[in-house]
Motif scaffolding. Structure first.
Motif, PDB file in Angstrom:
ATOM      1  N   ASN A 390      87.849   0.688 -10.588  1.00  0.00           N
ATOM      2  CA  ASN A 390      87.591   0.109 -11.909  1.00  0.00           C
ATOM      3  C   ASN A 390      88.269  -1.242 -12.074  1.00  0.00           C
ATOM      4  N   ILE A 391      89.465  -1.393 -11.574  1.00  0.00           N
ATOM      5  CA  ILE A 391      90.155  -2.686 -11.671  1.00  0.00           C
ATOM      6  C   ILE A 391      89.474  -3.721 -10.780  1.00  0.00           C
ATOM      7  N   TYR A 392      89.065  -3.306  -9.575  1.00  0.00           N
ATOM      8  CA  TYR A 392      88.398  -4.251  -8.675  1.00  0.00           C
ATOM      9  C   TYR A 392      87.079  -4.751  -9.259  1.00  0.00           C
ATOM     10  N   MET A 393      86.425  -3.947 -10.078  1.00  0.00           N
ATOM     11  CA  MET A 393      85.133  -4.357 -10.637  1.00  0.00           C
ATOM     12  C   MET A 393      85.265  -5.613 -11.493  1.00  0.00           C
ATOM     13  N   TYR A 394      86.407  -5.809 -12.122  1.00  0.00           N
ATOM     14  CA  TYR A 394      86.625  -7.054 -12.864  1.00  0.00           C
ATOM     15  C   TYR A 394      86.685  -8.241 -11.903  1.00  0.00           C
ATOM     16  N   VAL A 395      87.330  -8.033 -10.770  1.00  0.00           N
ATOM     17  CA  VAL A 395      87.406  -9.101  -9.762  1.00  0.00           C
ATOM     18  C   VAL A 395      86.021  -9.414  -9.221  1.00  0.00           C
ATOM     19  N   PHE A 396      85.271  -8.380  -8.886  1.00  0.00           N
ATOM     20  CA  PHE A 396      83.925  -8.605  -8.349  1.00  0.00           C
ATOM     21  C   PHE A 396      83.040  -9.303  -9.362  1.00  0.00           C
ATOM     22  N   LEU A 420      91.462 -10.011 -14.870  1.00  0.00           N
ATOM     23  CA  LEU A 420      92.413  -8.910 -14.743  1.00  0.00           C
ATOM     24  C   LEU A 420      93.296  -8.779 -15.985  1.00  0.00           C
ATOM     25  N   SER A 421      93.629  -9.931 -16.574  1.00  0.00           N
ATOM     26  CA  SER A 421      94.489  -9.896 -17.766  1.00  0.00           C
ATOM     27  C   SER A 421      93.742  -9.384 -18.998  1.00  0.00           C
ATOM     28  N   THR A 422      92.406  -9.360 -18.934  1.00  0.00           N
ATOM     29  CA  THR A 422      91.638  -8.830 -20.072  1.00  0.00           C
ATOM     30  C   THR A 422      91.548  -7.308 -20.058  1.00  0.00           C
ATOM     31  N   ILE A 423      92.004  -6.667 -18.971  1.00  0.00           N
ATOM     32  CA  ILE A 423      91.881  -5.208 -18.872  1.00  0.00           C
ATOM     33  C   ILE A 423      92.600  -4.500 -20.023  1.00  0.00           C
ATOM     34  N   PRO A 424      93.869  -4.848 -20.340  1.00  0.00           N
ATOM     35  CA  PRO A 424      94.500  -4.194 -21.505  1.00  0.00           C
ATOM     36  C   PRO A 424      93.726  -4.441 -22.797  1.00  0.00           C
TER      37      PRO A 424
END
Length: 458
Positions: A390-396, A420-424
């Motif tokens: 799920n975290i990698y999907m933001y990178v992709f 990545l910083s938008t995840i929270p």
């Protein structure tokens, strides 16, 4: 410049590296006994406390099916394909209607995008097509042989009482309004959606193939002018979801196992009329999801369309949370609808409840450190895998949406860090949307503003 398969290989290596690092940090890959393995949660926290902690940890597994689909979709198929090549002449393609549905609140936006899409179709060599704008209010489009404006009368009612976008789409299927034959095709767009040369070629290939009645492709959000970087980077997850879960379900299974989106949908006229959008109130809030599940239950097949279209992310945080709230409410109505067989919506239901229980499952982020519990190593491994993917999907999503050659290395890396910083932020927004959606008023359809106001210079 790297070729497409080299990019795909590097992306797969990066994904595997992220997963391994997360598994190592979580302690799954460490040799020897783990400190938490000696802990007895039932003695430390009591029955109620331990039971609650294990239940919260187990809720994380609800997202496993869609995470697996995203993982295999992003790795099995080339995630960075080259320019779409036509497999036949556009002149041989059946008639195509590009149908845009709008309330009519932003007429200038609609006019501008109709003009852009018209020119893009002509430049791509399309001949048998028209653009239809379906609106609750008159738009005032310029008269053109390839443009048709349809205004839905305020007095129009469907037999089941369908509302909102579903009502407008059903109006187009009425005998007195429809001008298409059953073997013609419809390309459904939202008012802000822009065609690209690749998407037009992909649609032509899909139509000429003729094996499937419905299709859908990738939408990206970081093109042209970025209005709100926070919401655009948060939407990078949706880009990865299109290339992962959406692509796998349509390419491998040819079924909307997890539903589909409401834009960049290509349908054969006869099949769309048979499924219909006249599905009552339950099928009006997330009409795209209900339509997909109903078509699935009737045995129609789907395919993934190569080539991307462009859209804008919501311009404000208010619009962003309202958009998510409507999705939660609409999908819940579909999942609970008795008209859709359980066998067709089982994966959608699991995915939906992983979303609905997000306020509970995300508490594990804090509780895992404050109140550790003993779990089988396979469960810890799976939970860590879910988090890593799920975290990698933001990178992709950033890799797919933004070009390093356009932004430069520094800005490109900043976009990745920004995503990545938008995840929270995204977790907070999603949790607010879920709680609001569960307890707020149902059967509402909030329309997000996508019109950029021109800058007036004095």
């Amino acid at each position: 410049m790297l070729n497409s398969w080299t990019k795909h290989t590097l992306h797969c290596v990066l994904l595997a590296t992220v997963i391994i690092i997360f598994e190592y940090i979580s302690g799954v890959l460490k040799w020897g006994p783990r400190e938490e393995d000696t802990l007895d949660p039932w003695a430390v926290y009591g029955f109620v406390g331990a039971f609650t902690l294990y239940l919260l940890r187990t809720l994380t597994l609800l997202s496993l099916p869609q995470v697996l689909f995203n993982f295999f979709g992003l790795t099995i198929y080339n995630a960075f394909p080259d320019k779409v090549e036509l497999k036949g002449s556009p002149l041989l393609a059946p008639f195509m209607s590009i149908r845009i549905v709008t309330r009519g609140d932003y007429p200038q936006l609609v006019k501008d995008n109709v003009n852009k899409n018209l020119n893009k179709c002509i430049d791509a060599g399309l001949e048998n097509f028209q653009i239809e704008v379906v609106s609750d209010k008159p738009i005032g489009l310029v008269a053109h042989r390839r443009i048709r404006e349809i205004v839905v009368p305020s007095s129009y009612q469907t037999s089941s009482g369908a509302l909102f976008k579903a009502r407008a789409l059903q109006y187009c299927l009425e005998d007195s309004v429809n001008e298409l034959a059953d073997n013609d095709w419809i390309v459904h767009l939202d008012e802000e959606t822009l065609l690209t040369e690749n998407s037009i070629r992909g649609i032509v290939n899909f139509i000429l193939d003729g094996k499937h009645q419905f299709g859908q492709g990738l939408i990206t959000y970081g093109n042209e002018q970025v209005v709100n970087w926070l919401t655009t980077l948060a939407d990078s997850f949706r880009v990865a979801d299109d290339m992962g879960k959406l692509r796998l379900q349509f390419t491998l299974f040819h079924k909307p196992l997890f539903s589909m989106k409401g834009s960049y949908v290509v349908t054969q006229m006869g099949a769309e009329r048979q499924v219909s959008f006249d599905n009552g109130l339950d099928g009006s809030v997330a009409e795209d999801c209900y339509f997909a599940m109903k078509a699935f239950s009737q045995g129609f097949s789907f395919n993934f369309i190569e080539g991307e279209m462009w859209e804008k992310s919501p311009f404000t945080l208010w619009d962003f949370v309202q958009q998510r709230k409507r999705w939660v409410q609409g999908i819940l109505l579909v999942v609970h609808s008795k008209a859709i067989p359980l066998k067709n919506k089982i994966l959608l239901a699991i995915s939906c409840y992983s979303w609905v229980t997000m306020p509970l499952s995300t508490s594990n982020i804090i509780l895992a450190g404050l109140c550790p519990i003993t779990c089988p190593i396979i469960m810890d491994c799976v939970c860590t895998f879910i988090g890593a993917v799920n975290i990698y999907m933001y990178v992709f999503g950033v890799l797919k949406s933004f070009s390093m050659y356009r932004f430069g290395m520094t800005r490109f890396l900043l976009c990745i860090c920004g995503a990545l910083s938008t995840i929270p932020f995204n977790l907070i927004i999603e949790n607010v949307a879920v709680i609001w959606g569960l307890f707020g008023k149902k059967h509402k359809f909030y329309v997000v503003n996508k019109e950029i106001k021109p800058i007036i210079q004095v």
